[in-house]
Design a protein around this motif. Structure first.
Motif, mmCIF file in Angstrom:
data_model
loop_
_atom_site.group_PDB
_atom_site.id
_atom_site.type_symbol
_atom_site.label_atom_id
_atom_site.label_comp_id
_atom_site.label_asym_id
_atom_site.label_seq_id
_atom_site.Cartn_x
_atom_site.Cartn_y
_atom_site.Cartn_z
ATOM 1 N N UNK A 123 0.905 -1.288 0.104
ATOM 2 C CA UNK A 123 0.156 -0.160 -0.030
ATOM 3 C C UNK A 123 0.734 1.227 -0.052
ATOM 4 N N UNK A 124 1.994 0.930 0.185
ATOM 5 C CA UNK A 124 3.150 2.282 0.134
ATOM 6 C C UNK A 124 3.347 2.461 -1.363
ATOM 7 N N UNK A 125 3.061 3.813 -1.890
ATOM 8 C CA UNK A 125 3.513 4.061 -3.037
ATOM 9 C C UNK A 125 4.974 3.952 -3.568
ATOM 10 N N UNK A 126 5.699 4.629 -2.761
ATOM 11 C CA UNK A 126 7.047 4.358 -2.773
ATOM 12 C C UNK A 126 7.735 3.208 -2.962
ATOM 13 N N UNK A 127 7.465 2.105 -2.138
ATOM 14 C CA UNK A 127 7.796 0.766 -2.041
ATOM 15 C C UNK A 127 7.181 -0.007 -3.439
ATOM 16 N N UNK A 147 6.524 1.461 -6.213
ATOM 17 C CA UNK A 147 7.500 1.932 -7.449
ATOM 18 C C UNK A 147 8.561 1.209 -7.522
ATOM 19 N N UNK A 148 9.341 1.144 -6.331
ATOM 20 C CA UNK A 148 10.505 0.318 -6.197
ATOM 21 C C UNK A 148 10.532 -0.948 -6.655
ATOM 22 N N UNK A 179 12.142 -3.074 -10.000
ATOM 23 C CA UNK A 179 12.737 -4.329 -9.833
ATOM 24 C C UNK A 179 12.217 -5.316 -10.749
ATOM 25 N N UNK A 180 10.848 -5.497 -10.997
ATOM 26 C CA UNK A 180 10.177 -6.248 -11.696
ATOM 27 C C UNK A 180 10.027 -6.113 -13.142
ATOM 28 N N UNK A 181 10.389 -4.771 -13.580
ATOM 29 C CA UNK A 181 10.263 -4.570 -14.968
ATOM 30 C C UNK A 181 11.218 -5.659 -15.806
#
Length: 150
Positions: free
Chosen positions: A133-137, A139-140, A144-146
């Motif tokens: 639920x944390x937008x910063x996490x 995004x990170x 990593x998963x891209x």
């Protein structure tokens, strides 16, 4: 990539040569899962395989019991991204596998200064849900998963 790296010069290993498959022959092929070890490390422009954070030998699959365990090894014992790496692996599997699978992500014994604490966090479903639920996490994790195209 993050500035101020804890391990500024990690050892980089060769990627394994993967043979092309024409029919599903392994668990990963069956579910069209990009191998976990091909994920990019959150701090470096290298895959988890190239950094030997995840190896094929550290991935256990019990298809009959619907269970997957990944044991990973951070590049240094004081890696500040260890929980994020574990969370990336967890999210990758949860997004890729049928919902019937239980996923267990662990840090290899003796490979980090806070192995027990990190493993406790990675087993805590509520912490994982809160992190998602944390937008910063998020995004990170998405970074990593891209998919990588090298």
């Amino acid at each position: 990539m993050v500035s101020g790296l804890i391990n500024a010069n990690p050892v980089i290993y060769e990627k394994k040569e993967r043979r092309a498959r024409t029919a599903p022959s392994t668990f990963h092929d069956e579910y069209a899962v990009e191998p976990i070890d091909q994920q990019e490390d959150p701090e470096y422009s290298y895959s988890l395989e190239q950094l030997k954070v995840v190896t094929e030998e550290a991935i256990e699959v019990d298809d009959k019991r619907n269970y997957v365990r990944v044991t990973f090894t951070p590049t240094v014992q004081h890696c500040s991204m260890v929980t994020i790496i574990g969370l990336c692996i967890h999210v990758k599997l949860m997004r890729s596998l049928p919902s019937r699978y239980k996923v267990d992500i662990r840090v290899a014994p003796g490979s980090h200064t806070t192995v027990d604490e990190v493993n406790k966090q990675l087993r805590d479903k509520e912490r994982i849900a809160a992190a998602m639920e944390n937008p910063n996490i998020v995004h990170l994790l998405d970074d990593c998963l891209a998919p990588s195209f090298d």
